[in-house]
Design an enzyme around this catalytic site. Structure first.
Site, PDB file in Angstrom:
ATOM      1  N   THR A   1      -3.070 -14.494  -4.949  1.00  0.00           N
ATOM      2  CA  THR A   1      -2.159 -14.860  -4.386  1.00  0.00           C
ATOM      3  C   THR A   1      -2.369 -14.894  -2.745  1.00  0.00           C
ATOM      4  O   THR A   1      -1.747 -15.500  -2.028  1.00  0.00           O
ATOM      5  CB  THR A   1      -0.510 -14.539  -4.378  1.00  0.00           C
ATOM      6  OG1 THR A   1      -0.579 -13.537  -4.518  1.00  0.00           O
ATOM      7  CG2 THR A   1      -0.244 -15.193  -6.003  1.00  0.00           C
TER       8      THR A   1
ATOM      9  N   GLU B   1       0.264  -0.995  -0.072  1.00  0.00           N
ATOM     10  CA  GLU B   1       0.161   0.061   0.224  1.00  0.00           C
ATOM     11  C   GLU B   1       0.863   1.332   0.406  1.00  0.00           C
ATOM     12  O   GLU B   1       0.164   2.281  -0.694  1.00  0.00           O
ATOM     13  CB  GLU B   1      -0.642   0.028   1.118  1.00  0.00           C
ATOM     14  CG  GLU B   1      -2.293   0.374   1.256  1.00  0.00           C
ATOM     15  CD  GLU B   1      -3.295  -0.275   0.169  1.00  0.00           C
ATOM     16  OE1 GLU B   1      -3.819   1.146  -0.881  1.00  0.00           O
ATOM     17  OE2 GLU B   1      -3.647  -0.683  -0.422  1.00  0.00           O
TER      18      GLU B   1
ATOM     19  N   PHE C   1      -2.072 -20.969  -3.389  1.00  0.00           N
ATOM     20  CA  PHE C   1      -1.389 -20.173  -3.235  1.00  0.00           C
ATOM     21  C   PHE C   1      -1.668 -19.025  -1.759  1.00  0.00           C
ATOM     22  O   PHE C   1      -0.455 -18.814  -0.752  1.00  0.00           O
ATOM     23  CB  PHE C   1      -1.352 -18.546  -4.169  1.00  0.00           C
ATOM     24  CG  PHE C   1      -0.751 -18.544  -5.551  1.00  0.00           C
ATOM     25  CD1 PHE C   1       0.732 -19.175  -5.872  1.00  0.00           C
ATOM     26  CD2 PHE C   1      -1.430 -18.711  -6.825  1.00  0.00           C
ATOM     27  CE1 PHE C   1       0.669 -18.794  -6.828  1.00  0.00           C
ATOM     28  CE2 PHE C   1      -0.699 -18.913  -7.937  1.00  0.00           C
ATOM     29  CZ  PHE C   1      -0.093 -18.552  -7.902  1.00  0.00           C
TER      30      PHE C   1
ATOM     31  N   LYS D   1      -6.118   7.509  -1.168  1.00  0.00           N
ATOM     32  CA  LYS D   1      -6.214   5.755  -1.562  1.00  0.00           C
ATOM     33  C   LYS D   1      -7.330   5.732  -3.283  1.00  0.00           C
ATOM     34  O   LYS D   1      -8.252   6.255  -2.990  1.00  0.00           O
ATOM     35  CB  LYS D   1      -7.237   5.024  -0.546  1.00  0.00           C
ATOM     36  CG  LYS D   1      -6.525   3.338  -1.153  1.00  0.00           C
ATOM     37  CD  LYS D   1      -7.931   2.523   0.296  1.00  0.00           C
ATOM     38  CE  LYS D   1      -7.785   1.075  -0.066  1.00  0.00           C
ATOM     39  NZ  LYS D   1      -6.664   0.545  -0.843  1.00  0.00           N
TER      40      LYS D   1
ATOM     41  N   LYS E   1     -12.202  -2.574 -11.546  1.00  0.00           N
ATOM     42  CA  LYS E   1     -11.199  -1.345 -11.698  1.00  0.00           C
ATOM     43  C   LYS E   1      -9.366  -1.785 -11.136  1.00  0.00           C
ATOM     44  O   LYS E   1      -9.289  -2.337 -10.869  1.00  0.00           O
ATOM     45  CB  LYS E   1     -11.843  -0.876 -10.399  1.00  0.00           C
ATOM     46  CG  LYS E   1     -13.033  -0.070 -10.603  1.00  0.00           C
ATOM     47  CD  LYS E   1     -13.164   0.216  -9.054  1.00  0.00           C
ATOM     48  CE  LYS E   1     -13.774  -0.341  -8.177  1.00  0.00           C
ATOM     49  NZ  LYS E   1     -15.099   0.926  -7.186  1.00  0.00           N
TER      50      LYS E   1
ATOM     51  N   GLU F   1     -13.318  -9.029   3.964  1.00  0.00           N
ATOM     52  CA  GLU F   1     -14.378  -8.673   2.430  1.00  0.00           C
ATOM     53  C   GLU F   1     -15.342  -9.438   1.972  1.00  0.00           C
ATOM     54  O   GLU F   1     -16.231  -9.383   2.056  1.00  0.00           O
ATOM     55  CB  GLU F   1     -13.151  -8.728   0.965  1.00  0.00           C
ATOM     56  CG  GLU F   1     -12.389  -7.472   0.859  1.00  0.00           C
ATOM     57  CD  GLU F   1     -13.087  -6.504   0.789  1.00  0.00           C
ATOM     58  OE1 GLU F   1     -14.818  -5.783   0.513  1.00  0.00           O
ATOM     59  OE2 GLU F   1     -12.948  -5.290   0.722  1.00  0.00           O
TER      60      GLU F   1
ATOM     61  N   LEU G   1      -1.848  -6.737  -8.762  1.00  0.00           N
ATOM     62  CA  LEU G   1      -3.157  -6.683  -9.368  1.00  0.00           C
ATOM     63  C   LEU G   1      -3.440  -4.703  -9.989  1.00  0.00           C
ATOM     64  O   LEU G   1      -3.542  -5.112 -11.452  1.00  0.00           O
ATOM     65  CB  LEU G   1      -4.469  -7.487  -8.901  1.00  0.00           C
ATOM     66  CG  LEU G   1      -3.960  -8.646  -8.714  1.00  0.00           C
ATOM     67  CD1 LEU G   1      -5.379  -9.894  -8.483  1.00  0.00           C
ATOM     68  CD2 LEU G   1      -3.016  -9.853  -9.284  1.00  0.00           C
TER      69      LEU G   1
ATOM     70  N   HIS H   1      -6.500  -3.805   4.831  1.00  0.00           N
ATOM     71  CA  HIS H   1      -7.379  -3.473   3.997  1.00  0.00           C
ATOM     72  C   HIS H   1      -9.042  -4.000   4.543  1.00  0.00           C
ATOM     73  O   HIS H   1      -9.574  -3.882   4.883  1.00  0.00           O
ATOM     74  CB  HIS H   1      -7.315  -3.094   1.900  1.00  0.00           C
ATOM     75  CG  HIS H   1      -8.503  -2.499   1.794  1.00  0.00           C
ATOM     76  ND1 HIS H   1      -9.212  -1.381   1.017  1.00  0.00           N
ATOM     77  CD2 HIS H   1      -9.304  -3.863   1.414  1.00  0.00           C
ATOM     78  CE1 HIS H   1      -9.816  -2.089   1.005  1.00  0.00           C
ATOM     79  NE2 HIS H   1     -10.484  -2.386   0.588  1.00  0.00           N
TER      80      HIS H   1
ATOM     81  N   GLY I   1      -3.974  -7.487  -3.542  1.00  0.00           N
ATOM     82  CA  GLY I   1      -4.428  -6.820  -5.039  1.00  0.00           C
ATOM     83  C   GLY I   1      -3.718  -5.649  -4.932  1.00  0.00           C
ATOM     84  O   GLY I   1      -4.027  -4.786  -6.274  1.00  0.00           O
TER      85      GLY I   1
END
Length: 351
Positions: free
Chosen positions: A110, A53, A150, A132, A123, A165, A89, A254, A86
């Site tokens: 992963t 991040e 993974f 962010k 996105k 999430e 990606l 996150h 993330g």
């Protein structure tokens, strides 16, 4: 596409691939990735980068693009491959969308969080001016390859982070998924989402949980891929968390920041009379069972007010607040008063 396969195999030109891999993932799996491309006679360049991040910036995107240019990539037939969490990606997706206006790319998540969240949808983006994902776009990958093996190498806290999430989708859309998390949360943490034989009581909880989480996410995203409609249930847990996450970096991951946001919004739903006391407690107990934080000292009343003001700026002047109206059902609200929010915050702090 059979035609593409025929062209690729008939061509005298050697297959070529440019791969961006998170440097931690490279240490764990890099030798296997290299072996795969060598055995398949694919000319390849592997770029290992620190994708966190804190490093999620345009500088890293430009670094990737310099290497892509040096590789002389053919944007029609040679997709860029992103292997990582993330952040990786997101960064690679943005780089691919900028190179020659749009170069195809493939996502290989992963971490659990990226498996159920970043792998789905269109996105991509990077952080900018301590905000962010302030820069980004909507460019879907040509494919996402999902391999739960993974996940076995990531720390327990990262599993919990991804569960945040998954819980979001459960609370918004799927009571069955909520029950799976409530009943099998510890098992999923202990087994790191690997399908284990000899655990008949749990069935294949890992497969069921990830499949339902991804299907419910797709149900929400597919009809509204470019976010033309700003009323989005998937924004639950994402009203306050962007401000909180950036403010307290790196103390919250996150999914943890999202869960702190969801915990507060659970109190808001209760203060509005949408959830009874038992439902509120069931949600909080499930969060604790998944080893997720239900509070953070950085989430002050001033930060909440600031975050909600930012929300108004970017959501057409309406808060568009997703709130649970039961377990696994939800709605969007635009009429939550400041008094209700303050009352919910007071009770949250007290608890």
């Amino acid at each position: 596409d059979p035609q593409q396969i025929e062209l690729a195999t008939a061509s005298k030109r050697k297959l070529r691939r440019f791969i961006v891999i998170d440097e931690v993932v490279d240490k764990l799996y890099g030798s296997k990735v290299r072996q795969y491309f060598e055995e398949n006679n694919v000319q390849h360049k592997i770029l290992a980068l620190p994708t966190t991040e804190e490093t999620k910036s345009m500088d890293l995107v430009l670094n990737i693009l310099h290497e892509v240019q040096n590789f002389s990539l053919d944007r029609r037939t040679e997709p860029i491959i992103a292997i990582g969490g993330g952040v990786c990606l997101d960064i690679v997706g943005l780089a691919a969308s900028l190179y020659r206006r749009r170069t195809p790319y493939i996502r290989v998540p992963t971490t659990l969080l990226s498996y159920v969240d970043a792998s789905v949808g269109a996105k991509n983006g990077v952080n900018f001016l301590q905000c962010k994902n302030k820069l980004g776009g909507y460019t879907p990958p040509v494919a996402s390859f999902l391999d739960r093996s993974f996940i076995q190498s990531i720390p327990r806290r990262h599993i919990s982070n991804g569960l945040g999430e998954i819980l979001k989708m459960a609370l918004m859309k799927h009571k069955g998924l909520f029950d799976l998390l409530k009943n099998h949360g510890k098992y999923l943490l202990d087994t790191k989402f690997q399908s284990c034989n000899g655990f008949a009581d749990n069935g294949d909880a890992a497969m069921q949980t990830t499949r339902i989480a991804i299907e419910t996410m797709l149900e929400e995203l597919a009809p509204n891929l470019w976010e033309d409609d700003l009323d989005r249930l998937v924004d639950f847990g994402h009203l306050i968390s962007p401000e909180l996450e950036m403010r307290v970096l790196p103390s919250l991951m996150h999914g943890e920041a999202v869960n702190v946001d969801m915990a507060f919004m659970t109190y808001v739903a209760h203060a509005r009379g949408l959830l009874d006391a038992e439902e509120k407690e069931q949600i909080l107990q499930c969060m604790r069972g998944l080893e997720l934080p239900v509070w953070h000292s950085g989430c002050s009343w001033a930060l909440i007010q600031r975050a909600l003001r930012e929300r108004l700026k970017h959501s057409g002047g309406q808060p568009r607040m997703p709130l649970p109206t039961g377990l696994g059902v939800a709605d969007i609200f635009n009429d939550t008063s400041e008094e209700t929010l303050a009352r919910a915050y007071e009770l949250w702090v007290k608890d």
